[in-house]
Design a protein around this motif. Structure first.
Motif, short mmCIF file in Angstrom:
data_model
loop_
_atom_site.label_atom_id
_atom_site.label_comp_id
_atom_site.label_asym_id
_atom_site.label_seq_id
_atom_site.Cartn_x
_atom_site.Cartn_y
_atom_site.Cartn_z
N ILE A 40 53.95 94.93 -20.77
CA ILE A 40 52.84 94.96 -19.68
C ILE A 40 51.49 95.52 -20.11
O ILE A 40 50.54 95.22 -19.87
CB ILE A 40 53.13 96.54 -18.61
N ALA A 41 51.50 96.23 -21.31
CA ALA A 41 50.16 96.71 -22.15
C ALA A 41 49.45 95.63 -22.65
O ALA A 41 48.34 95.40 -22.62
CB ALA A 41 50.66 97.96 -23.11
N GLU A 42 50.36 94.72 -23.23
CA GLU A 42 49.81 93.65 -23.88
C GLU A 42 49.06 92.45 -22.97
O GLU A 42 48.14 92.11 -23.10
CB GLU A 42 50.74 92.67 -24.71
N GLU A 43 49.80 92.13 -21.60
CA GLU A 43 49.40 91.40 -20.80
C GLU A 43 48.21 91.85 -20.02
O GLU A 43 47.49 91.17 -19.79
CB GLU A 43 50.59 91.28 -19.64
N SER A 44 47.87 93.24 -19.92
CA SER A 44 47.00 93.87 -19.38
C SER A 44 45.72 93.88 -20.15
O SER A 44 44.48 93.48 -19.84
CB SER A 44 47.01 95.17 -19.06
N ALA A 45 45.91 94.10 -21.49
CA ALA A 45 44.83 94.20 -22.36
C ALA A 45 44.25 92.73 -22.69
O ALA A 45 43.19 92.65 -22.91
CB ALA A 45 45.22 94.78 -23.63
N ALA A 196 46.04 99.26 -14.98
CA ALA A 196 44.61 99.58 -14.68
C ALA A 196 43.98 100.39 -15.50
O ALA A 196 42.76 100.21 -16.04
CB ALA A 196 44.45 100.44 -13.15
N ALA A 197 44.80 101.32 -16.12
CA ALA A 197 44.32 102.30 -17.23
C ALA A 197 43.94 101.53 -18.43
O ALA A 197 43.24 101.83 -19.20
CB ALA A 197 45.32 103.40 -17.55
N ILE A 198 44.80 100.65 -18.91
CA ILE A 198 44.76 99.54 -20.12
C ILE A 198 43.38 99.04 -20.11
O ILE A 198 42.57 98.92 -20.69
CB ILE A 198 45.82 98.71 -20.19
N VAL A 199 43.18 98.21 -18.70
CA VAL A 199 41.98 97.46 -18.65
C VAL A 199 40.74 98.30 -18.61
O VAL A 199 39.80 98.06 -19.34
CB VAL A 199 42.00 96.58 -17.37
N LEU A 200 40.76 99.57 -17.80
CA LEU A 200 39.44 100.38 -17.97
C LEU A 200 39.36 100.66 -19.48
O LEU A 200 38.09 100.73 -19.58
CB LEU A 200 40.10 101.59 -17.02
N ALA A 201 40.31 101.07 -20.15
CA ALA A 201 40.02 101.50 -21.52
C ALA A 201 39.63 100.31 -22.29
O ALA A 201 38.70 100.47 -23.23
CB ALA A 201 41.33 101.95 -22.19
N ARG A 202 40.03 99.11 -22.02
CA ARG A 202 39.58 98.04 -22.45
C ARG A 202 38.00 97.59 -22.32
O ARG A 202 37.25 97.35 -23.43
CB ARG A 202 40.35 96.89 -22.35
N ARG A 203 37.59 97.82 -21.12
CA ARG A 203 36.27 97.58 -20.81
C ARG A 203 35.35 98.54 -21.48
O ARG A 203 34.27 98.42 -21.82
CB ARG A 203 36.02 97.85 -19.49
N ALA A 209 41.94 95.59 -26.84
CA ALA A 209 42.66 94.50 -26.31
C ALA A 209 43.51 94.10 -27.67
O ALA A 209 44.65 93.81 -27.64
CB ALA A 209 41.88 93.48 -25.86
N PRO A 210 42.93 93.51 -28.87
CA PRO A 210 43.77 93.16 -30.02
C PRO A 210 44.64 94.31 -30.44
O PRO A 210 45.75 94.05 -30.99
CB PRO A 210 42.74 92.66 -31.04
N ALA A 211 44.11 95.69 -30.34
CA ALA A 211 44.84 96.62 -31.03
C ALA A 211 45.97 96.84 -30.23
O ALA A 211 47.19 97.02 -30.80
CB ALA A 211 44.09 97.94 -31.03
N VAL A 212 45.85 96.92 -28.93
CA VAL A 212 47.10 97.08 -27.89
C VAL A 212 48.12 95.87 -28.24
O VAL A 212 49.34 95.99 -28.26
CB VAL A 212 46.84 96.87 -26.58
N ALA A 213 47.60 94.73 -28.39
CA ALA A 213 48.70 93.49 -28.64
C ALA A 213 49.21 93.75 -29.96
O ALA A 213 50.58 93.26 -29.94
CB ALA A 213 47.79 92.14 -28.69
N TRP A 214 48.53 94.09 -30.86
CA TRP A 214 49.09 94.49 -32.28
C TRP A 214 50.40 95.28 -32.09
O TRP A 214 51.65 95.50 -32.65
CB TRP A 214 48.29 94.76 -33.34
N ALA A 215 50.07 96.62 -31.35
CA ALA A 215 50.83 97.78 -31.22
C ALA A 215 52.10 97.14 -30.41
O ALA A 215 53.13 97.51 -30.80
CB ALA A 215 50.27 98.69 -30.32
N SER A 216 51.87 96.25 -29.36
CA SER A 216 53.02 95.68 -28.64
C SER A 216 53.67 95.01 -29.68
O SER A 216 55.02 95.07 -29.31
CB SER A 216 52.34 95.06 -27.36
#
Length: 234
Positions: A40-45, A196-203, A209-216
């Protein structure tokens, strides 16, 4: 274990404690870190809120499927057939490693543009991953069945320090549709709020976004290896 009390003693609060209890339980079920929230986090970010929401819906549909299978007793086949359980663990591990590879590709070639068809991709990814997770089956055969069995749970009366003074104040009715409504409502709150929280933080931090993808990718890879290890030693 919480004490059970007769169904008719659910108290004057009606169904509100049952719904609230279901919401809290749904949030507790959906929120802990793990492979599903990694997806979910990766898709959102990477692809935006809708993609994260649809990934969450995939996981929720899997829970609904397991709920229905548990009700009719079909899900017990997984726990009663060791070979099938091992196959599901191994398949889940391989899928997690494959999705980890996809997350690495997303992190390496990240673009701020959201991919077309991302919603269906995230939904299918989460649904398949959840359906091959035997531990979700085990959950619905243990805790889930307990929630579906008619009765009541006096939640506060089990607290060691205030139990006798709070008897009857928070009585949750198990086996009642209101509990399931609250449970899936809690899951719905998480799968809408978390993306929504992930997208807000990404903005706020575009590099997130890439950091979340790597963590995921890391979460999926480690969990996949653990699943494969368990499949080998079973």
């Amino acid at each position: 274990m919480h004490p059970y009390v007769p169904l008719q003693s659910a108290g004057p609060l009606g169904l509100l404690p049952t719904v609230v209890g279901g919401v809290v339980f749904g949030l507790a079920l959906a929120a802990p870190p793990g492979p599903m929230n990694a997806v979910i986090a990766e898709e959102s970010a990477v692809r935006g809120w809708r993609a994260g929401l649809f990934a969450g819906l995939g996981a929720m549909v899997a829970d609904l499927c397991f709920l229905l299978l548990s009700l009719v007793g079909v899900a017990t086949v997984v726990t009663e057939t060791p070979g099938l359980h091992r196959l599901m663990v191994a398949t889940g591990g391989l899928l997690m490693l494959w999705f980890a590879y996809g997350a690495v590709r997303d992190a390496s070639g990240f673009s701020s543009a959201e991919a077309s068809g991302a919603e269906s991709r995230g939904f299918r990814k989460a649904l398949v991953l959840a359906l091959t997770n035997p531990y979700q089956v085990v959950f619905w055969l243990t805790v889930g069945i307990g929630l579906l069995r008619p009765g009541t749970v006096d939640v506060l009366s089990s607290l060691p320090s205030v139990g006798t003074d709070t008897t009857g104040l928070l009585v949750v009715r198990t086996g009642h549709p209101a509990l399931l409504v609250g449970l899936f409502g809690g899951i719905a709150l998480w799968i809408t709020g978390f993306p929504a929280a992930i997208v807000l933080a990404r903005r706020r931090v575009e590099a997130l976004a890439p950091a979340v993808a790597w963590a995921s990718a890391a979460v999926l890879a480690v969990t996949g290896v653990l699943f494969l290890g368990q499949a080998v030693v079973q």
